[in-house]
Design a protein around this motif. Structure first.
Motif, PDB file in Angstrom:
ATOM      1  N   VAL A  43      43.766   5.340 -20.265  1.00  0.00           N
ATOM      2  CA  VAL A  43      43.974   6.002 -18.963  1.00  0.00           C
ATOM      3  C   VAL A  43      43.075   7.230 -18.825  1.00  0.00           C
ATOM      4  O   VAL A  43      43.225   8.012 -17.897  1.00  0.00           O
ATOM      5  N   SER A  44      42.141   7.405 -19.772  1.00  0.00           N
ATOM      6  CA  SER A  44      41.320   8.623 -19.757  1.00  0.00           C
ATOM      7  C   SER A  44      40.270   8.566 -18.656  1.00  0.00           C
ATOM      8  O   SER A  44      39.898   7.486 -18.190  1.00  0.00           O
ATOM      9  N   PRO A  45      39.797   9.740 -18.222  1.00  0.00           N
ATOM     10  CA  PRO A  45      38.749   9.751 -17.197  1.00  0.00           C
ATOM     11  C   PRO A  45      37.375   9.378 -17.752  1.00  0.00           C
ATOM     12  O   PRO A  45      36.438   9.199 -16.986  1.00  0.00           O
ATOM     13  N   VAL A  46      37.252   9.255 -19.083  1.00  0.00           N
ATOM     14  CA  VAL A  46      35.939   8.951 -19.679  1.00  0.00           C
ATOM     15  C   VAL A  46      35.761   7.430 -19.785  1.00  0.00           C
ATOM     16  O   VAL A  46      36.507   6.770 -20.514  1.00  0.00           O
ATOM     17  N   PRO A  47      34.789   6.862 -19.069  1.00  0.00           N
ATOM     18  CA  PRO A  47      34.634   5.399 -19.053  1.00  0.00           C
ATOM     19  C   PRO A  47      34.448   4.804 -20.454  1.00  0.00           C
ATOM     20  O   PRO A  47      35.017   3.753 -20.754  1.00  0.00           O
ATOM     21  N   LEU A  49      35.624   5.724 -23.327  1.00  0.00           N
ATOM     22  CA  LEU A  49      36.904   5.634 -24.037  1.00  0.00           C
ATOM     23  C   LEU A  49      37.758   4.509 -23.468  1.00  0.00           C
ATOM     24  O   LEU A  49      38.425   3.788 -24.207  1.00  0.00           O
ATOM     25  N   ARG A  50      37.731   4.372 -22.136  1.00  0.00           N
ATOM     26  CA  ARG A  50      38.501   3.290 -21.514  1.00  0.00           C
ATOM     27  C   ARG A  50      38.020   1.936 -22.024  1.00  0.00           C
ATOM     28  O   ARG A  50      38.819   1.072 -22.362  1.00  0.00           O
ATOM     29  N   VAL A  51      36.694   1.776 -22.103  1.00  0.00           N
ATOM     30  CA  VAL A  51      36.124   0.522 -22.583  1.00  0.00           C
ATOM     31  C   VAL A  51      36.542   0.288 -24.034  1.00  0.00           C
ATOM     32  O   VAL A  51      36.989  -0.797 -24.402  1.00  0.00           O
ATOM     33  N   PHE A  52      36.462   1.331 -24.856  1.00  0.00           N
ATOM     34  CA  PHE A  52      36.847   1.210 -26.262  1.00  0.00           C
ATOM     35  C   PHE A  52      38.293   0.736 -26.380  1.00  0.00           C
ATOM     36  O   PHE A  52      38.602  -0.200 -27.119  1.00  0.00           O
ATOM     37  N   GLY A  53      39.182   1.373 -25.622  1.00  0.00           N
ATOM     38  CA  GLY A  53      40.607   1.012 -25.671  1.00  0.00           C
ATOM     39  C   GLY A  53      40.837  -0.427 -25.247  1.00  0.00           C
ATOM     40  O   GLY A  53      41.582  -1.180 -25.887  1.00  0.00           O
ATOM     41  N   THR A  54      40.164  -0.818 -24.167  1.00  0.00           N
ATOM     42  CA  THR A  54      40.341  -2.179 -23.649  1.00  0.00           C
ATOM     43  C   THR A  54      39.840  -3.212 -24.652  1.00  0.00           C
ATOM     44  O   THR A  54      40.501  -4.217 -24.923  1.00  0.00           O
ATOM     45  N   VAL A  55      38.653  -2.948 -25.219  1.00  0.00           N
ATOM     46  CA  VAL A  55      38.080  -3.887 -26.188  1.00  0.00           C
ATOM     47  C   VAL A  55      38.990  -4.003 -27.411  1.00  0.00           C
ATOM     48  O   VAL A  55      39.304  -5.100 -27.885  1.00  0.00           O
ATOM     49  N   TRP A  56      39.464  -2.857 -27.915  1.00  0.00           N
ATOM     50  CA  TRP A  56      40.351  -2.859 -29.087  1.00  0.00           C
ATOM     51  C   TRP A  56      41.588  -3.723 -28.832  1.00  0.00           C
ATOM     52  O   TRP A  56      41.924  -4.615 -29.621  1.00  0.00           O
ATOM     53  N   VAL A  57      42.238  -3.446 -27.716  1.00  0.00           N
ATOM     54  CA  VAL A  57      43.476  -4.173 -27.413  1.00  0.00           C
ATOM     55  C   VAL A  57      43.197  -5.668 -27.292  1.00  0.00           C
ATOM     56  O   VAL A  57      43.928  -6.499 -27.834  1.00  0.00           O
ATOM     57  N   ASN A  58      42.106  -6.004 -26.617  1.00  0.00           N
ATOM     58  CA  ASN A  58      41.838  -7.423 -26.411  1.00  0.00           C
ATOM     59  C   ASN A  58      41.477  -8.140 -27.699  1.00  0.00           C
ATOM     60  O   ASN A  58      41.809  -9.307 -27.876  1.00  0.00           O
ATOM     61  N   ILE A  59      40.801  -7.446 -28.605  1.00  0.00           N
ATOM     62  CA  ILE A  59      40.478  -8.085 -29.882  1.00  0.00           C
ATOM     63  C   ILE A  59      41.731  -8.220 -30.749  1.00  0.00           C
ATOM     64  O   ILE A  59      42.083  -9.299 -31.217  1.00  0.00           O
ATOM     65  N   PHE A  60      42.451  -7.109 -30.943  1.00  0.00           N
ATOM     66  CA  PHE A  60      43.516  -7.120 -31.944  1.00  0.00           C
ATOM     67  C   PHE A  60      44.811  -7.755 -31.448  1.00  0.00           C
ATOM     68  O   PHE A  60      45.609  -8.239 -32.226  1.00  0.00           O
TER      69      PHE A  60
END
Lengths: 219, 255
Positions: A43-47, A49-60
């Motif tokens: 939910v961060s304003p930094v794109p 970090l958002r991408v990192f979070g999304t990729v992590w969740v989708n992989i794991f």
């Protein structure tokens, strides 16, 4: 059914039980911290970090846990990271469970109206302060119930560690089977142990939920 | 706008918007907005819904980003999201249409939180300030209640106290009375009038023409993303120049 009390089996079983508790507890704490961090990223304003979070969740979240165990146990040594089977298991479990915690928290964050965050930011709070002082406390009530499901699943998921040289409960089953005991008796005790752990986690969450609800009503 | 500033102090622009543009998708919601607001000035933004007045108000503390143009606050251009922006936002009080009091905190805590966490003021001192402010807006008796236990008018007055606790240089009001029952509107407007009288710099988006008449130094009339007309309230309400404003006033004043 009396196999537990023969030939020192009880010590073996007890140690396995304690090891499962230990692995679950360590992984639960790590998964919770990781989940909060990932949710903040998402939910961060930094794109980036958002991408990192999304990729992590989708992989794991979308990889079978056994595959993650294989990846950690055989992948990390390739990168010259050599740790104990217990630590490897904790890494795989918390990376996996953390992605579920993240999604539960994110859905909880979305239940808090945007105006709450806007008011916090207008007072000059940083992103982290807005999240931890205003948004997450209000999300807590709605995430406790789904969060309990995630943490009840964790000890049962930890059984996979038994196949990766961690002498926990499920590993005890293998040892006892090798010793030739009746398969039904072995599984009865192992299943009972997991039931006790899951029920205890469930109860813990019920207590927390009741307390949070009572606090909200009392104030 | 020198004629509208208090005569005793030299006007210094506190908020400056120049060439501000913003789109919501295809909608050009702010079109080439230029605006200077000096210390102590009360600027009221009026206009039909969708004219961009709320958006304009929210760009001043960067709750809305702009596509082009610059906004400066006390000489500092608004920075990108981050610690610097947070610091600058602490200098700008914001009052929302929907109050947005922190629902999980008591009234007192709502007014204390920003002081302690942002301004790093010791808790005892912050509570003292909070109680004094709650007294001032007339809700001291509700200090230990949760926001949901208060009426809308009381909640909005707490929201004003919460913003004032940061000791802001300017206060933004985004339709502060639009969500209130008619009998509660006045108690909020009274607080705002007294603030204006004490020299607080204010930007107020409102449909309360009585407030605009009595408290504003300057009225900005917005329509379709532009500032169509700006004038003293007296001149604006008695002799609007643009057809758009005449049409708007005829609709809201004679019903």
């Amino acid at each position: 059914m009396g196999i537990l009390f023969e030939h020192g089996n009880f010590t073996l079983f007890r140690d396995g039980f304690l090891r499962t508790l230990e692995l679950s507890a360590v992984s639960a704490v790590l998964a919770l911290l990781l989940g909060i961090l990932l949710a903040a990223f998402r939910v961060s304003p930094v794109p980036a970090l958002r991408v990192f979070g999304t990729v992590w969740v989708n992989i794991f979240r979308n990889t079978p846990l056994t595959l993650l165990f294989i990846a950690v146990n055989f992948g990390l040594p390739q990168l010259d990271v050599h740790l104990s089977p217990f630590v490897f298991a904790a890494i795989a479990l918390s990376a996996y469970t953390g992605s579920f915690v993240c999604e539960v928290l994110r859905s909880g964050i979305n239940t808090v109206s945007l105006g709450q965050a806007e008011a916090a930011r207008s007072l000059g709070m940083t992103f982290g302060q807005t999240l931890t002082l205003v948004v997450l406390p209000q999300a807590a009530r709605s995430v406790l119930s789904p969060l309990s499901s995630v943490f009840i699943a964790l000890p049962r998921n930890s059984a996979i560690a038994g196949a990766f040289s961690v002498p926990e409960l499920y590993n005890v089953q293998q040892t006892l089977s090798d010793r030739g005991y009746a398969i039904f008796a072995i599984f009865f005790w192992v299943a009972l142990a997991y039931l006790v752990i899951s029920a205890a986690v469930g109860l813990l969450f019920r207590v927390i939920e009741n307390r949070v609800n009572r606090l909200a009503v009392a104030r | 706008m020198t004629e509208t500033t208090p005569s005793d102090s030299r006007p210094s622009p506190l908020v400056v918007l120049s060439g501000v543009n913003k789109h919501f998708g295809a909608l050009h919601v702010l079109q080439d907005i230029n605006l200077e607001i000096v210390q102590g000035e009360v600027v009221v933004l009026i206009g039909p819904s969708g004219s961009g007045k709320s958006t304009l108000c929210r760009t001043i503390n960067r709750l809305e980003t702009v596509d082009s143009g610059t906004i400066t606050l006390d000489g500092h251009p608004l920075p990108a999201e981050g610690k610097e922006l947070a610091k600058l936002r602490a200098e700008v009080g914001m009052v929302f249409q929907s109050f947005n009091l922190f629902a999980h905190k008591t009234v007192l805590e709502n007014v204390v939180l920003g002081q302690v966490k942002v301004r790093k003021i010791p808790r005892t001192q912050a509570e003292e300030t909070a109680r004094a402010l709650l007294e001032r807006v007339g809700v001291a008796a509700q200090a230990d209640k949760l926001p949901a236990q208060l009426s809308g008018g009381q909640q909005q007055r707490v929201a004003i106290a919460r913003a004032l606790a940061m000791n802001p240089k300017v206060m933004l009001f985004d339709e502060p009375t639009s969500a209130l029952d008619p009998e509660m509107i006045n108690e909020v407007l009274e607080v705002m009038r007294s603030l204006a009288a004490e020299g607080m710099t204010m930007v107020v988006v409102t449909h309360e023409m009585g407030f605009a008449r009595s408290a504003a130094n300057r009225v900005l009339f917005m329509a379709d993303g532009r500032i169509v007309e700006e004038n003293t309230p007296e001149a604006f309400f008695t002799a609007p120049r643009s057809d758009r404003a005449k049409d708007f006033l005829s609709k809201i004043l004679h019903h």
